[in-house]
Write an enzyme that holds these catalytic residues in place. Structure first.
Site, PDB file in Angstrom:
ATOM      1  N   ASP A  84     -27.882 -72.164 -47.951  1.00 46.22           N
ATOM      2  CA  ASP A  84     -26.996 -71.000 -47.978  1.00 46.22           C
ATOM      3  C   ASP A  84     -26.340 -70.752 -46.627  1.00 46.22           C
ATOM      4  O   ASP A  84     -27.012 -70.760 -45.588  1.00 46.22           O
ATOM      5  CB  ASP A  84     -27.802 -69.732 -48.314  1.00 46.22           C
ATOM      6  CG  ASP A  84     -27.943 -69.517 -49.808  1.00 46.22           C
ATOM      7  OD1 ASP A  84     -27.219 -70.151 -50.596  1.00 46.22           O
ATOM      8  OD2 ASP A  84     -28.796 -68.683 -50.187  1.00 46.22           O
ATOM      9  N   GLU A 181     -25.392 -65.807 -60.978  1.00 46.08           N
ATOM     10  CA  GLU A 181     -26.592 -64.962 -60.920  1.00 46.08           C
ATOM     11  C   GLU A 181     -26.353 -63.665 -61.683  1.00 46.08           C
ATOM     12  O   GLU A 181     -25.358 -62.956 -61.440  1.00 46.08           O
ATOM     13  CB  GLU A 181     -26.960 -64.658 -59.458  1.00 46.08           C
ATOM     14  CG  GLU A 181     -28.157 -63.693 -59.348  1.00 46.08           C
ATOM     15  CD  GLU A 181     -28.800 -63.632 -57.970  1.00 46.08           C
ATOM     16  OE1 GLU A 181     -28.425 -64.422 -57.092  1.00 46.08           O
ATOM     17  OE2 GLU A 181     -29.689 -62.781 -57.787  1.00 46.08           O
TER      18      GLU A 181
END
Ligand code: KIV
Ligand code: NA
Length: 266
Positions: A84, A181
């Site tokens: 990330d 998500e």
């Protein structure tokens, strides 16, 4: 180059074989995950919460991410490592290139950024420089303060349309992978079917090309004491972490996880 490459993931998507992805922050867990066939290791900025104890992912730095990527690299045996880009590490093109370079040098094979179609230029520039990008859409935890909490995204038609358009634009800009998500399962299915690149889900239902969970969550560990609806405890009934990881890979591959109750309705 790792054994699992973008080409491998593309092949899995085309054959309809589910991709098993788990977060990972160190060498020993990387080795354990590789031993049971986890294909993608995500060095997530969730480490700000599960390792560092912060109440959000915002305090995590590029150097934290690079450190944990280097740890994972040493225990990795053939998985694709995705790291990330943390909060504010890609606010400008220059920052995105510089931060991504640090993560790739530490051992990432791909970087992941949170956002929407405004990241198109960034994704293109990364690709031009040899850096594959995964774009995280839907509930993007770095924007928790903007969302006013960790809420399901895309339940209203306006936001659903925006998410479909973002996915399409980002793929056209050169995104190598997408991650959804906390979006309703039917929306995740539409986006996955429309996408030519692999789509990974967390709280996005069973129709995505693969699944990811935070390792601590799926081992039944929780700092806050609250467990999101989309998490399953794979440690239950197992006598080792390796067996729990193996149960997760098997459940993802067999299409047994996620079940309907782990997803969100439209
Ligand atoms: O940081 C992380 O662990 C993630 C996953 C929840 C997808 O981004
Ligand atoms: Na993350």
């Amino acid at each position: 180059m790792p054994d699992v490459t973008l080409t491998t993931l593309q092949g899995l998507k085309q054959r309809g074989e589910k991709i098993a992805m788990l977060t990972c922050y160190d060498a020993t867990f990387a080795q354990t995950a590789c031993q049971v066939g986890v294909e993608v290791l995500l060095v997530g900025d969730s480490l700000g919460m599960v390792l560092q104890g912060h109440d959000s992912t915002l305090p995590t730095s590029v150097s934290d991410m690079a450190y944990h990527t280097a740890c994972v690299k040493r225990g990795n045996h053939g998985a694709l490592v995705v790291t990330d880009l943390p909060f504010m590490a890609y606010a400008t093109l220059e920052q995105a290139l510089e931060s991504s370079a640090a993560l790739m040098r530490a051992g990432a094979h791909m970087v992941k950024l949170e956002g929407g179609a405004w990241l198109c230029e960034t994704v293109t520039r990364l690709a031009e420089n040899g850096i594959p990008a995964c774009v995280h859409l839907g509930l993007t935890p770095q924007s928790v303060n903007l969302f006013g909490g960790y809420k399901v995204q895309g339940r209203d038609e306006g936001r659903a349309r925006q998410l479909r358009a973002d996915a399409e634009a980002l793929e056209r800009a050169g995104a190598a992978m997408l991650l959804l998500e906390c979006v309703p399962s039917p929306l995740a299915e539409q986006i996955t079917q429309a996408a030519g690149v692999p789509v990974i889900g967390i709280g996005a239902g069973a129709a995505t090309d693969g699944q990811v969970l935070v390792m601590h969550d799926m081992l039944g560990l929780s700092l806050s004491g609250r467990t999101p609806k989309f998490v399953k405890n794979f440690m239950a009934g197992q006598d080792s972490i390796q067996a729990a990881f193996a149960a997760y890979v098997s459940a993802v591959k067999q299409g047994e996880f996620p079940a309907v109750e782990h997803g969100f309705s439209a």
